[in-house]
Design an enzyme around this catalytic site. Structure first.
Site, mmCIF file in Angstrom:
data_model
loop_
_atom_site.group_PDB
_atom_site.id
_atom_site.type_symbol
_atom_site.label_atom_id
_atom_site.label_comp_id
_atom_site.label_asym_id
_atom_site.label_seq_id
_atom_site.Cartn_x
_atom_site.Cartn_y
_atom_site.Cartn_z
ATOM 1 C CE LYS A 28 -2.360 -1.090 3.730
ATOM 2 N NZ LYS A 28 -1.852 -2.468 3.883
ATOM 3 N NE ARG A 103 -5.097 -1.943 9.424
ATOM 4 C CZ ARG A 103 -3.955 -1.385 8.729
ATOM 5 N NH1 ARG A 103 -3.802 -0.270 8.166
ATOM 6 N NH2 ARG A 103 -2.950 -2.293 8.694
ATOM 7 N NE ARG A 142 6.929 -3.033 6.437
ATOM 8 C CZ ARG A 142 5.764 -3.046 6.487
ATOM 9 N NH1 ARG A 142 5.240 -2.698 5.264
ATOM 10 N NH2 ARG A 142 4.874 -3.269 7.285
ATOM 11 N NE ARG A 148 5.723 -0.831 10.461
ATOM 12 C CZ ARG A 148 4.570 -0.767 9.672
ATOM 13 N NH1 ARG A 148 4.406 -0.120 8.445
ATOM 14 N NH2 ARG A 148 3.602 -1.656 9.889
ATOM 15 N NE ARG A 159 1.548 -5.482 10.915
ATOM 16 C CZ ARG A 159 2.652 -5.392 10.337
ATOM 17 N NH1 ARG A 159 3.905 -5.651 11.071
ATOM 18 N NH2 ARG A 159 2.776 -4.752 9.299
#
Ligand code: ADP
Length: 183
Positions: A28, A103, A142, A148, A159
Site C-alpha cells: 500500500k 480497516r 522489511r 518498525r 496483524r
C-alpha cells in the site's frame, strides 16, 4: 494500463477519493507514492499518522503504541478522530488517498458520513491481492531494514489475523457498491 484508464476517466469529477486496500505487506505504501504523485492527491495513511504521534510522544500515540506493538488494530474512535481532523485540515485538495483506512466496518461507515459532510464520496477502492506466503516474506525482510517494531514474526502473524477477522469484510462492503477493483 487498464487501471490508469479507469482512474483517468473517473478523475474528471471535482474531487476524487481513493481507498488503497490490502493486507499488511501488500505494498500500500509503495503504490500510494505513485498514485499521489500522478494525481496530486493528499495522502492519508493512518499507520504513518499513528507512528508520527508515537514519535512525538502524544497521549494518543502512547495509547496507540500498546495496540500496534501487539499487532492489534487501534480502537476505531482513535483512528476515526484522526481522519476527521485530517479532512478538516485539508479543505482545498483535489482528493484524498486513504492508505490503511478504513480497516473495520465501523470505520468505513464513519468515512462515508465524513465525506458526505464534505459533499464528496469514495470514487474507487483498489484492493491489492498478494499471497499469504509472499506477505510474510516481505514483512519479515522489511522488518530487517525498516526499524518498525511491529515487523517481527509473532506480531506479523497477529496483524494478518486481524486483517482476516476485521478488515477483509470491509472489501465485501465495497463490492456491493461496485467501487472495488482487485489488482
Ligand atoms: P500494515 O498495513 O503493514 O499493517 P500500517 O502502517 O498500515 O501497516 O499499520 C500499522 C499498525 O497501525 C496496524 O497494525 C494497526 O495497529 C495500526 N493501524 C493503522 N491503521 C489503522 C486503522 N485504520 N485502524 C486501526 N489500526 C490501525
Amino acid at each position: 494500463a487498464c487501471l490508469i484508464f479507469v482512474l483517468q476517466v473517473r478523475l474528471v469529477s471535482p474531487m476524487f477519493n481513493i481507498i488503497l486496500f490490502g493486507p499488511p505487506g501488500s505494498g500500500k505504501g509503495t503504490q500510494s507514492e505513485q498514485l499521489i504523485a500522478k494525481y496530486q492527491l493528499k495522502h492519508l495513511s493512518t499507520g504513518d499518522l499513528l507512528r508520527s504521534e508515537i514519535a512525538t510522544k502524544t497521549p494518543l500515540g502512547l495509547e496507540a503504541k500498546n495496540f500496534m506493538d501487539k499487532g492489534q488494530l487501534v480502537p476505531d474512535e482513535v483512528v476515526i478522530g484522526m481522519i476527521s481532523s485530517a479532512l478538516d485540515a485539508n479543505p482545498q485538495v483535489k482528493g484524498f488517498l486513504f492508505d490503511g483506512f478504513p480497516r473495520t466496518e465501523a470505520q468505513s461507515e464513519a468515512l462515508d458520513k465524513l465525506l458526505q459532510l464534505k459533499k464528496t464520496e469514495i470514487g474507487v477502492v483498489l484492493a491489492l491481492q498478494v499471497s499469504e506466503e509472499e506477505l510474510k516474506k516481505r514483512l519479515i525482510s522489511r522488518g530487517e531494514v525498516s526499524g518498525r517494531s511491529d515487523d517481527t514474526e509473532a506480531v506479523i502473524v497477529n496483524r494478518i489475523k486481524e486483517y482476516h477477522a476485521k478488515t477483509a469484510p470491509v472489501a465485501e462492503y465495497y463490492k456491493t457498491t461496485e467501487k472495488l477493483i482487485e489488482v
